[in-house]
Design a protein around this motif. Structure first.
Motif, PDB file in Angstrom:
ATOM      1  N   ILE A 194      -9.560  -2.525 -11.725  1.00 51.15           N
ATOM      2  CA  ILE A 194      -8.486  -3.508 -11.757  1.00 51.15           C
ATOM      3  C   ILE A 194      -7.315  -2.922 -10.989  1.00 51.15           C
ATOM      4  O   ILE A 194      -6.917  -1.780 -11.217  1.00 51.15           O
ATOM      5  N   VAL A 195      -6.755  -3.708 -10.072  1.00 42.17           N
ATOM      6  CA  VAL A 195      -5.592  -3.294  -9.294  1.00 42.17           C
ATOM      7  C   VAL A 195      -4.431  -4.186  -9.700  1.00 42.17           C
ATOM      8  O   VAL A 195      -4.557  -5.412  -9.735  1.00 42.17           O
ATOM      9  N   ILE A 196      -3.291  -3.553  -9.998  1.00 42.07           N
ATOM     10  CA  ILE A 196      -2.106  -4.271 -10.440  1.00 42.07           C
ATOM     11  C   ILE A 196      -0.981  -4.000  -9.455  1.00 42.07           C
ATOM     12  O   ILE A 196      -0.746  -2.845  -9.086  1.00 42.07           O
ATOM     13  N   GLY A 197      -0.311  -5.045  -9.035  1.00 44.22           N
ATOM     14  CA  GLY A 197       0.830  -4.889  -8.143  1.00 44.22           C
ATOM     15  C   GLY A 197       1.181  -6.208  -7.489  1.00 44.22           C
ATOM     16  O   GLY A 197       0.560  -7.238  -7.746  1.00 44.22           O
ATOM     17  N   PRO A 198       2.185  -6.177  -6.616  1.00 48.64           N
ATOM     18  CA  PRO A 198       2.594  -7.402  -5.939  1.00 48.64           C
ATOM     19  C   PRO A 198       1.461  -7.976  -5.086  1.00 48.64           C
ATOM     20  O   PRO A 198       0.749  -7.235  -4.391  1.00 48.64           O
ATOM     21  N   ALA A 199       1.312  -9.277  -5.137  1.00 47.27           N
ATOM     22  CA  ALA A 199       0.233  -9.940  -4.403  1.00 47.27           C
ATOM     23  C   ALA A 199       0.323  -9.674  -2.906  1.00 47.27           C
ATOM     24  O   ALA A 199      -0.692  -9.442  -2.250  1.00 47.27           O
ATOM     25  N   GLY A 200       1.516  -9.684  -2.351  1.00 46.48           N
ATOM     26  CA  GLY A 200       1.674  -9.444  -0.917  1.00 46.48           C
ATOM     27  C   GLY A 200       1.208  -8.053  -0.513  1.00 46.48           C
ATOM     28  O   GLY A 200       0.573  -7.885   0.524  1.00 46.48           O
ATOM     29  N   THR A 201       1.512  -7.059  -1.337  1.00 46.58           N
ATOM     30  CA  THR A 201       1.072  -5.686  -1.061  1.00 46.58           C
ATOM     31  C   THR A 201      -0.443  -5.603  -1.106  1.00 46.58           C
ATOM     32  O   THR A 201      -1.067  -4.995  -0.235  1.00 46.58           O
ATOM     33  N   LEU A 202      -1.030  -6.229  -2.105  1.00 43.26           N
ATOM     34  CA  LEU A 202      -2.489  -6.204  -2.231  1.00 43.26           C
ATOM     35  C   LEU A 202      -3.149  -6.931  -1.071  1.00 43.26           C
ATOM     36  O   LEU A 202      -4.128  -6.445  -0.499  1.00 43.26           O
ATOM     37  N   MET A 203      -2.619  -8.073  -0.676  1.00 41.91           N
ATOM     38  CA  MET A 203      -3.218  -8.821   0.424  1.00 41.91           C
ATOM     39  C   MET A 203      -3.118  -8.041   1.735  1.00 41.91           C
ATOM     40  O   MET A 203      -4.050  -8.044   2.534  1.00 41.91           O
ATOM     41  N   THR A 204      -2.000  -7.348   1.956  1.00 41.81           N
ATOM     42  CA  THR A 204      -1.862  -6.517   3.155  1.00 41.81           C
ATOM     43  C   THR A 204      -2.888  -5.404   3.144  1.00 41.81           C
ATOM     44  O   THR A 204      -3.531  -5.122   4.167  1.00 41.81           O
ATOM     45  N   LEU A 205      -3.081  -4.777   1.993  1.00 48.96           N
ATOM     46  CA  LEU A 205      -4.092  -3.716   1.882  1.00 48.96           C
ATOM     47  C   LEU A 205      -5.489  -4.267   2.162  1.00 48.96           C
ATOM     48  O   LEU A 205      -6.266  -3.660   2.905  1.00 48.96           O
ATOM     49  N   ILE A 206      -5.810  -5.414   1.603  1.00 46.85           N
ATOM     50  CA  ILE A 206      -7.135  -6.020   1.812  1.00 46.85           C
ATOM     51  C   ILE A 206      -7.363  -6.290   3.296  1.00 46.85           C
ATOM     52  O   ILE A 206      -8.449  -6.054   3.817  1.00 46.85           O
ATOM     53  N   GLN A 207      -6.340  -6.747   3.992  1.00 41.47           N
ATOM     54  CA  GLN A 207      -6.479  -7.070   5.411  1.00 41.47           C
ATOM     55  C   GLN A 207      -6.569  -5.829   6.291  1.00 41.47           C
ATOM     56  O   GLN A 207      -7.180  -5.872   7.358  1.00 41.47           O
ATOM     57  N   ASN A 208      -5.966  -4.715   5.855  1.00 44.11           N
ATOM     58  CA  ASN A 208      -5.859  -3.541   6.722  1.00 44.11           C
ATOM     59  C   ASN A 208      -6.752  -2.367   6.347  1.00 44.11           C
ATOM     60  O   ASN A 208      -6.884  -1.428   7.139  1.00 44.11           O
ATOM     61  N   GLU A 209      -7.338  -2.365   5.174  1.00 41.46           N
ATOM     62  CA  GLU A 209      -8.158  -1.235   4.736  1.00 41.46           C
ATOM     63  C   GLU A 209      -9.636  -1.512   5.011  1.00 41.46           C
ATOM     64  O   GLU A 209     -10.231  -2.377   4.380  1.00 41.46           O
ATOM     65  N   PRO A 210     -10.240  -0.778   5.949  1.00 43.99           N
ATOM     66  CA  PRO A 210     -11.651  -1.023   6.293  1.00 43.99           C
ATOM     67  C   PRO A 210     -12.604  -0.899   5.107  1.00 43.99           C
ATOM     68  O   PRO A 210     -13.592  -1.626   5.041  1.00 43.99           O
ATOM     69  N   LEU A 211     -12.310  -0.025   4.174  1.00 43.93           N
ATOM     70  CA  LEU A 211     -13.201   0.127   3.013  1.00 43.93           C
ATOM     71  C   LEU A 211     -13.315  -1.159   2.205  1.00 43.93           C
ATOM     72  O   LEU A 211     -14.349  -1.419   1.591  1.00 43.93           O
ATOM     73  N   LEU A 212     -12.261  -1.965   2.213  1.00 47.03           N
ATOM     74  CA  LEU A 212     -12.278  -3.184   1.406  1.00 47.03           C
ATOM     75  C   LEU A 212     -12.963  -4.356   2.099  1.00 47.03           C
ATOM     76  O   LEU A 212     -13.133  -5.411   1.502  1.00 47.03           O
TER      77      LEU A 212
END
Length: 70
Positions: free
Chosen positions: A34-52
């Motif tokens: 489970i990941v908790i944090g601001p939605a914008g931060t999480l969406m940026t990570l999802i878009q930029n992290e190849p592992l995801l």
């Protein structure tokens, strides 16, 4: 089995944990986290992290009604 899942998730969890503003509950011994944090931060990570973006990883953001705003 718990050790297997913990080792398999480690690279992804490390990438998430290194992102300021996000907290991770690894749900030890399971294939989930489970990941908790601001939605914008999480969406940026999802878009930029190849592992995801791997085919064997499912990212399921919360329902917007319950997600924390960016």
């Amino acid at each position: 089995m718990a050790a297997y899942y913990n080792r398999a998730k480690a690279p992804v969890l490390n990438a998430i944990a290194a992102t300021p503003g996000l907290e991770v509950d690894a749900l030890e011994g399971t294939e989930q986290a489970i990941v908790i944090g601001p939605a914008g931060t999480l969406m940026t990570l999802i878009q930029n992290e190849p592992l995801l973006s791997r085919d064997d990883i499912d990212v399921l953001p919360n329902d917007p009604e319950y997600a924390r705003p960016a």
